[in-house]
Design a protein around this motif. Structure first.
Motif, mmCIF file in Angstrom:
data_model
loop_
_atom_site.group_PDB
_atom_site.id
_atom_site.type_symbol
_atom_site.label_atom_id
_atom_site.label_comp_id
_atom_site.label_asym_id
_atom_site.label_seq_id
_atom_site.Cartn_x
_atom_site.Cartn_y
_atom_site.Cartn_z
ATOM 1 N N GLY A 29 -5.915 10.997 8.600
ATOM 2 C CA GLY A 29 -5.689 10.909 7.163
ATOM 3 C C GLY A 29 -6.319 9.663 6.591
ATOM 4 N N GLY A 30 -6.635 9.735 5.305
ATOM 5 C CA GLY A 30 -7.330 8.627 4.667
ATOM 6 C C GLY A 30 -6.510 7.366 4.548
ATOM 7 N N ALA A 31 -5.179 7.501 4.551
ATOM 8 C CA ALA A 31 -4.321 6.329 4.355
ATOM 9 C C ALA A 31 -3.837 5.728 5.668
ATOM 10 C CB ALA A 31 -3.119 6.715 3.490
ATOM 11 N N ARG A 32 -4.290 6.249 6.799
ATOM 12 C CA ARG A 32 -3.771 5.775 8.075
ATOM 13 C C ARG A 32 -4.063 4.291 8.286
ATOM 14 N NH1 ARG A 32 -6.149 7.740 13.810
ATOM 15 N NH2 ARG A 32 -7.892 6.549 12.944
ATOM 16 N N LYS A 33 -5.280 3.865 8.003
ATOM 17 C CA LYS A 33 -5.640 2.464 8.214
ATOM 18 C C LYS A 33 -4.840 1.549 7.287
ATOM 19 C CE LYS A 33 -10.352 3.322 9.865
ATOM 20 N NZ LYS A 33 -11.789 3.063 9.639
ATOM 21 N N MET A 34 -4.645 2.007 6.050
ATOM 22 C CA MET A 34 -3.879 1.197 5.105
ATOM 23 C C MET A 34 -2.437 1.049 5.559
ATOM 24 S SD MET A 34 -1.539 1.133 2.463
ATOM 25 C CE MET A 34 -1.415 2.845 1.965
ATOM 26 N N LEU A 35 -1.835 2.148 6.027
ATOM 27 C CA LEU A 35 -0.463 2.096 6.497
ATOM 28 C C LEU A 35 -0.342 1.249 7.764
ATOM 29 C CD1 LEU A 35 0.661 5.793 5.932
ATOM 30 C CD2 LEU A 35 1.330 3.792 4.609
ATOM 31 N N THR A 99 5.810 -13.104 -0.654
ATOM 32 C CA THR A 99 4.636 -12.367 -0.188
ATOM 33 C C THR A 99 5.048 -11.076 0.505
ATOM 34 O OG1 THR A 99 3.477 -14.467 0.132
ATOM 35 C CG2 THR A 99 2.541 -12.519 1.203
ATOM 36 N N ASN A 100 6.107 -11.152 1.286
ATOM 37 C CA ASN A 100 6.631 -9.976 1.979
ATOM 38 C C ASN A 100 7.050 -8.904 0.980
ATOM 39 O OD1 ASN A 100 8.643 -9.805 5.007
ATOM 40 N ND2 ASN A 100 7.626 -8.198 3.868
ATOM 41 N N ASN A 101 7.731 -9.320 -0.069
ATOM 42 C CA ASN A 101 8.139 -8.366 -1.100
ATOM 43 C C ASN A 101 6.927 -7.753 -1.790
ATOM 44 O OD1 ASN A 101 10.326 -7.284 -3.049
ATOM 45 N ND2 ASN A 101 8.894 -8.300 -4.418
ATOM 46 N N LEU A 102 5.874 -8.542 -1.975
ATOM 47 C CA LEU A 102 4.648 -8.031 -2.584
ATOM 48 C C LEU A 102 4.035 -6.922 -1.723
ATOM 49 C CD1 LEU A 102 2.362 -8.199 -4.694
ATOM 50 C CD2 LEU A 102 1.346 -10.029 -3.317
ATOM 51 N N VAL A 103 4.036 -7.122 -0.403
ATOM 52 C CA VAL A 103 3.458 -6.129 0.508
ATOM 53 C C VAL A 103 4.296 -4.852 0.521
ATOM 54 C CG1 VAL A 103 2.916 -5.622 2.919
ATOM 55 C CG2 VAL A 103 2.335 -7.857 1.958
ATOM 56 N N THR A 104 5.611 -4.990 0.696
ATOM 57 C CA THR A 104 6.463 -3.805 0.806
ATOM 58 C C THR A 104 6.521 -3.018 -0.501
ATOM 59 O OG1 THR A 104 8.393 -5.204 0.326
ATOM 60 C CG2 THR A 104 7.875 -4.795 2.626
ATOM 61 N N ASP A 105 6.657 -3.714 -1.618
ATOM 62 C CA ASP A 105 6.707 -3.000 -2.893
ATOM 63 C C ASP A 105 5.361 -2.373 -3.241
ATOM 64 O OD1 ASP A 105 9.333 -3.571 -3.142
ATOM 65 O OD2 ASP A 105 9.183 -4.775 -4.969
ATOM 66 N N SER A 106 4.274 -2.992 -2.819
ATOM 67 C CA SER A 106 2.958 -2.381 -3.023
ATOM 68 C C SER A 106 2.865 -1.070 -2.258
ATOM 69 C CB SER A 106 1.847 -3.329 -2.560
ATOM 70 O OG SER A 106 1.827 -4.499 -3.348
ATOM 71 N N LEU A 107 3.450 -1.042 -1.057
ATOM 72 C CA LEU A 107 3.470 0.191 -0.272
ATOM 73 C C LEU A 107 4.310 1.255 -0.970
ATOM 74 C CD1 LEU A 107 2.510 1.468 2.379
ATOM 75 C CD2 LEU A 107 4.585 0.597 3.457
ATOM 76 N N PHE A 108 5.446 0.862 -1.532
ATOM 77 C CA PHE A 108 6.282 1.810 -2.264
ATOM 78 C C PHE A 108 5.568 2.324 -3.515
ATOM 79 C CE2 PHE A 108 10.244 -0.375 -0.423
ATOM 80 C CZ PHE A 108 10.284 0.529 0.624
ATOM 81 N N ILE A 109 4.838 1.435 -4.197
ATOM 82 C CA ILE A 109 4.087 1.849 -5.377
ATOM 83 C C ILE A 109 2.989 2.831 -4.997
ATOM 84 C CG2 ILE A 109 2.461 1.030 -7.134
ATOM 85 C CD1 ILE A 109 4.156 -1.485 -7.394
ATOM 86 N N TYR A 110 2.311 2.569 -3.887
ATOM 87 C CA TYR A 110 1.265 3.480 -3.414
ATOM 88 C C TYR A 110 1.851 4.855 -3.089
ATOM 89 C CZ TYR A 110 -2.465 5.404 -0.500
ATOM 90 O OH TYR A 110 -3.425 6.217 0.036
#
Length: 289
Positions: A29-35, A99-110
């Protein structure tokens, strides 16, 4: 007791991260590397915060030793040096948490962005709230720890985090529930139940994080910031913050959600083309993640 609980949460996170990495390695899948990158970043940030927590604890013991030996603040240069190190590390821990919150919430937004069919308008407000939360978090970490302890009530930042996550939770779970209404027309009941499983997973993982923030806010509102229960919630938050999204990745990876459909899955049409399009979109979203 506090360190035991932190170690327990961190151990759970490490196990989940390993399972998530294994699941992502065997998926396409296209998002595998991002995840995979997000999973690694969350594990790294969590590890860094645990290390800082341990070092700060060692410095606290050193301060206690100096106090017993008669080294007084601010007369003793050694005591001043150790205290300043503890303050700087505390600031670093708060910056890492932001920074941690930025990463996790960015994942939730994605994830919300994908569920809504890649519609940018849906995630504009969550993105703005995340940016505001991140800026306030960095300012609070720097100002409160090093410049002005009364610069900003720390509850404001956590309330912003809570509101952002509740919004993303509502948007994502609500959208999947709405798609489920259309899926009933075109899918067998066994497949429809997988939509219910997806909603349950999202609500469960989101509730874990949101409830931990609420408990922390209550603890600092009714008691001093230095009480044991407040320190426990404060120390556990970084780990719970990472456990929630990692748990979703694990559940998707082992095929317990609609993302568990293989590429050969077909859908029997029982309604118009619009309902079929919803089903195909849902399938593409989770196959890509």
């Amino acid at each position: 007791m506090e360190y035991l609980r932190i170690s327990s949460f961190y151990g759970v996170l490490l196990v989940l991260s390993c399972i998530a990495a294994h699941g992502l390695y065997h998926r396409t899948g296209g998002a595998r590397k991002m995840l995979a990158a997000a999973t690694f970043a969350m594990a790294l940030l969590a590890t860094s915060q645990v290390v800082i927590h341990v070092v700060v604890a060692m410095l606290d013991l050193e301060i206690l030793r100096l106090e017993i030996e008669g080294e007084r603040w601010p007369v003793s240069p050694t005591r001043v040096r150790v205290v300043n190190q503890a303050y700087r590390l505390g600031t670093g821990k708060d910056l890492l948490l932001t920074t941690n919150n930025l990463v996790t919430d960015s994942l939730f937004i994605y994830r919300c962005f994908l569920v809504w069919g890649r519609s940018p308008r849906v995630v504009v407000l969550p993105i703005l709230m995340l940016v505001a939360t991140t800026v306030l978090g960095y300012l609070s970490a720097y100002k409160d720890d090093l410049v002005d302890p009364c610069f900003l009530d720390q509850r404001i930042v956590y309330i912003m985090v809570l509101l952002t996550n509740v919004m993303l939770l509502t948007l994502t779970a609500g959208r999947i529930w709405w798609i489920r209404r259309d899926a009933i027309l075109v899918l067998e009941s066994a497949h429809v139940r997988k939509y219910d499983t997806v909603v349950a997973i999202i609500l469960e993982s989101g509730a874990i994080y949101c409830l931990s923030i609420i408990c922390f806010l209550i603890s600092i509102s009714v008691s001093s910031d230095d009480t044991a229960i407040t320190q426990i919630f404060r120390s556990a938050l970084p780990q719970i913050m990472n456990i929630a999204p990692t748990l979703i990745i694990v559940r998707v990876g082992v095929g317990n959600t609609a993302g568990g459909y293989d590429s050969g899955t077909t859908f029997t049409s029982r309604a118009g083309n619009s309902s079929c399009e919803w089903s195909r979109r849902w399938r593409r979203v989770f196959l890509r993640t």
